[in-house]
Design a protein around this motif. Structure first.
Motif, short mmCIF file in Angstrom:
data_model
loop_
_atom_site.label_atom_id
_atom_site.label_comp_id
_atom_site.label_asym_id
_atom_site.label_seq_id
_atom_site.Cartn_x
_atom_site.Cartn_y
_atom_site.Cartn_z
N VAL A 142 0.85 -1.18 0.00
CA VAL A 142 0.00 0.00 0.00
C VAL A 142 0.89 1.24 0.00
CG1 VAL A 142 -1.94 -1.12 1.16
CG2 VAL A 142 -0.15 -0.05 2.54
N ASN A 143 0.27 2.37 -0.28
CA ASN A 143 0.98 3.65 -0.29
C ASN A 143 0.80 4.36 1.05
OD1 ASN A 143 1.31 3.07 -3.06
ND2 ASN A 143 -0.56 4.21 -3.58
N ILE A 144 1.79 5.15 1.42
CA ILE A 144 1.67 6.03 2.59
C ILE A 144 2.11 7.42 2.16
CG2 ILE A 144 1.98 4.17 4.28
CD1 ILE A 144 4.88 5.12 4.62
N ALA A 145 2.01 8.38 3.05
CA ALA A 145 2.33 9.76 2.69
C ALA A 145 3.77 9.90 2.18
CB ALA A 145 2.10 10.67 3.89
N ALA A 146 4.69 9.10 2.72
CA ALA A 146 6.10 9.22 2.33
C ALA A 146 6.37 8.71 0.93
CB ALA A 146 6.99 8.49 3.34
N GLY A 147 5.50 7.87 0.38
CA GLY A 147 5.75 7.37 -0.96
C GLY A 147 4.93 6.15 -1.31
N LYS A 148 5.10 5.73 -2.56
CA LYS A 148 4.32 4.63 -3.11
C LYS A 148 4.94 3.28 -2.75
CE LYS A 148 2.26 2.93 -7.34
NZ LYS A 148 1.63 3.29 -8.59
N ASN A 149 4.08 2.34 -2.34
CA ASN A 149 4.49 0.95 -2.09
C ASN A 149 5.57 0.81 -1.02
OD1 ASN A 149 2.75 -0.01 -4.11
ND2 ASN A 149 4.30 0.24 -5.70
N LEU A 150 5.62 1.76 -0.08
CA LEU A 150 6.66 1.68 0.95
C LEU A 150 6.30 0.71 2.06
CD1 LEU A 150 7.86 5.39 1.25
CD2 LEU A 150 8.91 3.50 0.00
N VAL A 151 5.03 0.31 2.16
CA VAL A 151 4.61 -0.67 3.16
C VAL A 151 4.04 -1.87 2.40
CG1 VAL A 151 3.03 -1.16 5.07
CG2 VAL A 151 4.11 1.09 4.89
N GLY A 152 4.60 -3.05 2.64
CA GLY A 152 4.12 -4.20 1.91
C GLY A 152 4.83 -5.47 2.33
N ALA A 153 4.61 -6.52 1.55
CA ALA A 153 5.21 -7.82 1.86
C ALA A 153 5.41 -8.59 0.56
CB ALA A 153 4.29 -8.60 2.79
N PHE A 154 6.39 -9.48 0.56
CA PHE A 154 6.56 -10.42 -0.54
C PHE A 154 5.71 -11.65 -0.21
CE2 PHE A 154 10.49 -7.93 -0.72
CZ PHE A 154 10.53 -7.60 -2.06
N HIS A 155 4.67 -11.89 -0.99
CA HIS A 155 3.72 -12.95 -0.68
C HIS A 155 3.18 -13.53 -2.00
CE1 HIS A 155 1.01 -15.28 1.73
NE2 HIS A 155 -0.09 -14.65 1.30
N PRO A 156 3.85 -14.57 -2.54
CA PRO A 156 3.44 -15.11 -3.84
C PRO A 156 2.00 -15.64 -3.81
CG PRO A 156 5.64 -15.89 -3.26
CD PRO A 156 5.09 -15.21 -2.04
N PRO A 157 1.28 -15.45 -4.91
CA PRO A 157 -0.10 -15.93 -4.98
C PRO A 157 -0.16 -17.44 -5.24
CG PRO A 157 0.51 -14.93 -7.05
CD PRO A 157 1.69 -14.74 -6.13
N ALA A 158 -1.38 -17.99 -5.14
CA ALA A 158 -1.57 -19.40 -5.48
C ALA A 158 -1.59 -19.60 -6.99
CB ALA A 158 -2.88 -19.89 -4.87
N GLY A 159 -1.88 -18.54 -7.70
CA GLY A 159 -1.93 -18.54 -9.16
C GLY A 159 -2.45 -17.19 -9.60
N VAL A 160 -2.30 -16.89 -10.87
CA VAL A 160 -2.73 -15.60 -11.41
C VAL A 160 -3.61 -15.84 -12.63
CG1 VAL A 160 -1.98 -13.38 -12.36
CG2 VAL A 160 -0.57 -14.54 -10.64
N LEU A 161 -4.76 -15.16 -12.69
CA LEU A 161 -5.64 -15.26 -13.84
C LEU A 161 -5.58 -13.95 -14.64
CD1 LEU A 161 -8.82 -16.97 -12.29
CD2 LEU A 161 -6.81 -18.04 -13.34
N CYS A 162 -5.14 -14.05 -15.89
CA CYS A 162 -5.07 -12.89 -16.78
C CYS A 162 -6.08 -13.12 -17.91
CB CYS A 162 -3.66 -12.72 -17.35
SG CYS A 162 -2.40 -12.39 -16.11
N ASP A 163 -7.30 -12.65 -17.71
CA ASP A 163 -8.39 -12.89 -18.65
C ASP A 163 -8.40 -11.80 -19.71
OD1 ASP A 163 -10.79 -13.36 -19.97
OD2 ASP A 163 -11.73 -14.17 -18.16
#
Length: 356
Positions: A142-163
């Motif tokens: 997520v974004n916070i006031a200090a910048g974009k994507n500064l709070v987050g986690a590396f968490h691979p998905p179970a799969g990705v659907l690109c429809d």
């Protein structure tokens, strides 16, 4: 006739497949097998698609509407989602599904990463940007006031659907924004992407064209290969940030009203100028950046007076180390590298190429 589904594997400690095709909702049950319920995150414009996905899941589904685009990528929205998971007794075997563009899938992954220290999640990308970038690779945040994507986690998905059917519903501007990340992949790893775009610019923005499908698959393969080797951005994965250091600074200055891809497009001009002016990149490859981005209608310039503010924002970029600015640059086509601690005068000269 059975629709063709392309499966692109992302390797690593927790391998998964990225599925590219049409009418992919029937693939969801296999990805969430064993879940007692699903939480489906979506923004208002995609309610109908979210309801379709929820029905296809085959388990009781909790629909959670979140603010559209970057307005939904906040700690406050994530906390609202966690409260709803708590109210509905979500357990470790349950699953979070994100239906939407990159902002919604970033949020969904972050919500899944935080709940019970990590539950399964599946991004169902509905934008070109989400398909080729945000949904692949397990970076959530997520974004916070200090910048974009500064709070987050590396968490691979179970799969990705690109429809690919979803691309037909995208506003033209959103499709263009996604092309910036596709073009980036062409410059850092797969020049065939650039040849395809230059060869048939009209097909590139046609959601039904086989050319666009090939571009999507090629860009995903580039990212899959990189993140399979380096999930946590300790080395090789940094190359995916080509054009992003200035791009993120522009997004912050514009209070996230600029599309990510538009900001990255300008960032690609800056990064290629930096590469050329530091003596690393031949002039023809530098000039090809502006030519191909202009060809598809992406922006290649930004406000001259913005430089001091942008420089300040870049100093808190994720790629910085202590007080040292670091930039992904090119030594030649498809040969990226890192430029650390460049002289401020060099940075100003590179920005002059953006400001002209």
């Amino acid at each position: 006739m059975t629709a063709v589904v392309t499966r692109i594997q992302v390797s690593g400690d927790r391998p998964y497949d990225v599925l590219v095709g049409r009418a992919l909702e029937d693939e969801l049950p296999a990805l969430i097998e064993g879940a007692a319920q699903a939480a489906v995150l979506f923004s208002a414009p995609l309610r109908a698609r979210a309801e379709q996905i929820a029905e296809a899941a085959g388990v009781p589904a909790l629909l959670i509407e979140v603010p559209d685009a970057e307005r939904g990528k906040t700690v406050e929205v994530a906390a609202m989602c966690w409260d709803k998971l708590g109210d509905n007794n979500f357990t470790r075997t349950d699953v979070v599904v994100g239906v939407g563009g990159g902002a919604v899938t970033d949020l969904a992954g972050f919500v899944a990463a935080g709940w019970l220290r990590g539950v399964r999640w599946v991004p169902c990308s509905t934008s070109l940007l989400g398909m080729v970038d945000a949904a692949v690779g397990g970076k959530t945040g997520v974004n916070i006031a200090a910048g974009k994507n500064l709070v987050g986690a590396f968490h691979p998905p179970a799969g990705v659907l690109c429809d690919l059917d979803a691309l037909g519903t995208l506003p033209a501007d959103d499709l263009l924004a996604g092309l910036a990340e596709v073009i980036k992949c062409g410059f850092i790893a797969d020049p065939a992407i650039l040849d395809l775009i230059e060869g048939d610019p009209a097909a590139v923005v046609d959601p039904e064209s086989p050319v666009l499908r090939e571009l999507v698959e090629r860009a995903i393969r580039v990212k899959a290969e990189v993140v399979g080797v380096d999930l946590k951005e300790s080395g090789l994965r940094e190359i995916l940030n080509y054009g992003h250091t200035l791009g993120h600074a522009i997004e912050k200055r514009e209070k996230y009203t600029w599309k990510h891809g538009h900001a990255v497009s300008v960032g690609l001009i800056f990064a290629s100028a930096l590469s050329h002016l530091s003596g690393r990149l031949p002039v023809d490859v530098f000039e090809r950046h502006r030519a191909i981005l202009s060809l598809v209608g992406l922006p290649t310039s930004y406000a001259p007076e913005a430089w001091p503010e942008l420089l300040s924002a870049m100093r808190v970029d994720k790629k910085a180390r202590a007080a040292t600015l670091r930039f992904v640059v090119l030594d030649e086509l498809a040969k990226p590298g890192i430029l650390a601690g460049p002289d401020e005068a060099l940075l100003e000269r590179a920005y002059a190429e953006v400001a002209r």
